[in-house]
Design a protein around this motif. Structure first.
Motif, PDB file in Angstrom:
ATOM      1  N   ALA A 107      12.215 -16.008  33.872  1.00 14.96           N
ATOM      2  CA  ALA A 107      11.600 -16.024  33.092  1.00 14.96           C
ATOM      3  C   ALA A 107      10.756 -15.075  31.692  1.00 14.96           C
ATOM      4  N   LEU A 108      10.748 -13.731  33.079  1.00 15.75           N
ATOM      5  CA  LEU A 108       9.620 -12.501  32.020  1.00 15.75           C
ATOM      6  C   LEU A 108      11.012 -12.151  31.595  1.00 15.75           C
ATOM      7  N   ALA A 109      11.779 -11.792  31.410  1.00 15.42           N
ATOM      8  CA  ALA A 109      13.143 -11.182  30.981  1.00 15.42           C
ATOM      9  C   ALA A 109      13.634 -11.893  30.084  1.00 15.42           C
ATOM     10  N   VAL A 110      12.806 -12.912  29.289  1.00 14.28           N
ATOM     11  CA  VAL A 110      12.941 -13.718  28.366  1.00 14.28           C
ATOM     12  C   VAL A 110      11.764 -13.611  27.986  1.00 14.28           C
ATOM     13  N   ALA A 111      10.753 -13.568  28.164  1.00 13.21           N
ATOM     14  CA  ALA A 111       9.548 -13.175  27.638  1.00 13.21           C
ATOM     15  C   ALA A 111       9.144 -12.258  27.031  1.00 13.21           C
ATOM     16  N   THR A 112       9.848 -11.205  27.398  1.00 14.42           N
ATOM     17  CA  THR A 112       9.941  -9.492  27.576  1.00 14.42           C
ATOM     18  C   THR A 112      10.704  -9.741  26.710  1.00 14.42           C
ATOM     19  N   ALA A 113      11.792  -9.965  26.283  1.00 15.15           N
ATOM     20  CA  ALA A 113      12.834  -9.399  25.109  1.00 15.15           C
ATOM     21  C   ALA A 113      12.781 -10.371  24.052  1.00 15.15           C
ATOM     22  N   VAL A 114      11.707 -11.483  24.329  1.00 13.58           N
ATOM     23  CA  VAL A 114      11.589 -12.094  23.129  1.00 13.58           C
ATOM     24  C   VAL A 114       9.716 -11.370  22.268  1.00 13.58           C
ATOM     25  N   ALA A 115       9.364 -10.372  23.453  1.00 16.18           N
ATOM     26  CA  ALA A 115       7.674 -10.460  22.419  1.00 16.18           C
ATOM     27  C   ALA A 115       8.972  -9.168  21.990  1.00 16.18           C
ATOM     28  N   GLY A 116       9.466  -7.754  22.461  1.00 16.45           N
ATOM     29  CA  GLY A 116      10.140  -6.912  21.856  1.00 16.45           C
ATOM     30  C   GLY A 116      11.139  -7.255  20.785  1.00 16.45           C
ATOM     31  N   GLY A 117      10.884  -8.221  20.007  1.00 22.13           N
ATOM     32  CA  GLY A 117      11.606  -8.724  18.693  1.00 22.13           C
ATOM     33  C   GLY A 117      12.737  -9.371  18.857  1.00 22.13           C
ATOM     34  N   ALA A 118      13.639  -9.601  20.445  1.00 24.29           N
ATOM     35  CA  ALA A 118      14.804 -10.122  20.134  1.00 24.29           C
ATOM     36  C   ALA A 118      14.585 -11.371  19.894  1.00 24.29           C
ATOM     37  N   SER A 119      15.757 -12.351  19.568  1.00 24.02           N
ATOM     38  CA  SER A 119      15.912 -13.226  19.147  1.00 24.02           C
ATOM     39  C   SER A 119      16.285 -14.518  20.809  1.00 24.02           C
ATOM     40  N   LEU A 120      15.309 -15.630  20.743  1.00 27.57           N
ATOM     41  CA  LEU A 120      15.418 -16.352  21.735  1.00 27.57           C
ATOM     42  C   LEU A 120      16.710 -16.518  22.341  1.00 27.57           C
TER      43      LEU A 120
END
Length: 438
Positions: free
Chosen positions: A414-427
């Motif tokens: 879950a943190l991998a998804v949250a960190t990526a989205v917070a960094g500007g990646a698409s969901l």
């Protein structure tokens, strides 16, 4: 038929008993009163709540402070014996005190016990002062299983207060011994109380039969005060007084003796949670819980009523009625039925808070604090860190990611998804990257 001493939704002004709390709403969102504030009653809710009605605590510290103030008030009024019931902040309530859905992995019996001991320490310090010395002693069989129980004495000589923590009915004999020892420690030459003389005479007469002896023992506790200790406190007793075919307090005269002994204890503070009906069951048509029943927290503060509050999964709550004595399950069930018939707003808010979409991580438009823009809306890393394993699993499954694995593995995913989205990646890209994790 109206339950004894109960305040019902829709009751006319002035019809409720003194101190009853009418329905009040505590919402998180703007316009809902904010945390810890009371909003306007729902339509048809009945008379307005009294200005002095106690608010439902939303954190462990609020509960401890409220309980300490209540116990101190009872003590100042002359109480020497008190029974206190607290919500133990373990499992889902360890992460969030207002949480109502159970975790998948409950804690051990020992952790539950040790947590309650810590809460009792904070309670006694709140009553007697932060610097009061405390001494803990186990009075069970030892070990990490079984019926765990301990005493916590306060003061240089342990005479300011004595708390008995988590006792079962089997510990009543020891609790009576604590009370008897303290009553007997008044010193030579002290004038015996009239109740003591009556009890002594009754005990002598009671030697003729076991039944008479038990009845005399009951009278021995009535009206007795513990002169050598400031307060004898029982915290979160485990015995049940209803719902069992055979009472845990015994049968016949022994049960009566125990009941009369417990009647000498005041109840300055009680806060407990129970489920009425099946509020966690999912309505497949709407994808929400709370289609029936309710999660209640019942609060009683010294001098007031036992007030029932409906609690939603996000901490929103509303008082729906009060009782002059501790309500039974059937009385609370009738109160919930009446509140649902009155269409109080709390039930709609509880359904919304329990939406499976929200549990899976799909944001409600009214919610704030979820990062991302456009379709890339998900939890922030800080929010993931605060979630329990059950909530994380639902969020991952909602994204099509595996929901199996240890809590640590689920949190990593879950943190991998949250960190990526917070960094500007698409969901979508964040989900694909998380899918590669082993």
């Amino acid at each position: 038929m109206q339950a004894r001493g109960a305040t019902s939704p829709g009751a006319p002004a002035g019809a409720r008993a003194r101190g009853a709390a009418c329905p009040r709403l505590r919402a998180r969102r703007a316009g809902g009163g904010g945390p810890g504030r009371a909003a306007a009653p729902a339509a048809g809710a009945g008379s307005a709540a009294g200005a002095d009605a106690a608010l439902l605590p939303r954190s462990l510290q609020e509960m401890v402070d409220q309980a300490a103030a209540a116990v101190a008030a009872a003590r100042a009024g002359g109480a020497r014996r008190a029974l206190v019931t607290l919500i133990n902040p373990v499992n889902e309530k360890e992460a969030s005190f207002v949480a109502t859905e159970a975790t998948d992995y409950p804690c051990s019996n020992m952790k539950e016990f040790e947590t309650l001991v810590g809460v009792t320490r904070a309670l006694l310090k709140g009553v007697l002062g932060r610097d009061v010395p405390l001494s803990l002693r186990r009075i069970d069989e030892g070990g990490i299983d079984g019926d765990l129980c301990a005493t916590l004495s306060a003061g240089a000589n342990g005479t300011d207060a004595l708390a008995v923590i988590w006792p079962t009915a089997e510990k009543l004999k020891q609790i009576k011994a604590f009370a008897q020892a303290r009553r007997g420690a008044r010193g030579h030459g002290a004038r015996p109380a009239p109740a003591g003389r009556r009890a002594a005479a009754a005990r002598r007469a009671g030697r003729r039969s076991a039944c008479a002896g038990a009845a005399a023992g009951a009278r021995a506790w009535r009206g007795a005060q513990d002169a050598s200790v400031g307060l004898l406190l029982v915290v979160n007793p485990l015995w049940k007084t209803e719902g069992n075919l055979v009472s845990e307090l015994g049968i016949g005269p022994w049960r009566k003796a125990n009941e009369e002994f417990l009647a000498t204890f005041e109840k300055p503070y009680e806060l407990y949670e129970l489920r009425i009906g099946a509020p966690s069951s999912v309505d497949l048509a709407t994808g929400t819980r709370y289609a029936n029943g309710a999660v209640l927290r019942v609060l009683r503060v010294h001098g007031g009523q036992w007030v029932a509050h409906v609690v939603a999964g996000d901490g929103t709550s509303q008082a729906i009625g009060g009782f002059d004595s501790r309500p039974s399950y059937k009385e609370l069930e009738a109160l919930v039925d009446a509140a649902r018939a009155a269409r109080l707003e709390i039930f709609a808010l509880a359904r919304k808070a329990s939406s499976l979409d929200r549990e899976a991580g799909i944001r409600d438009p009214d919610d704030a604090g979820v990062v991302g823009e456009g379709d890339a809306e998900w939890y922030s890393p800080a929010q993931v860190d605060a979630m329990d394993a059950k909530s994380i699993r639902r969020a991952l499954v909602g994204l099509g990611l595996p929901g199996a694995g240890t809590p640590a593995k689920l949190s990593q995913r879950a943190l991998a998804v949250a960190t990526a989205v917070a960094g500007g990646a698409s969901l979508a890209d964040a989900v694909e990257e998380a899918r590669k994790l082993r």
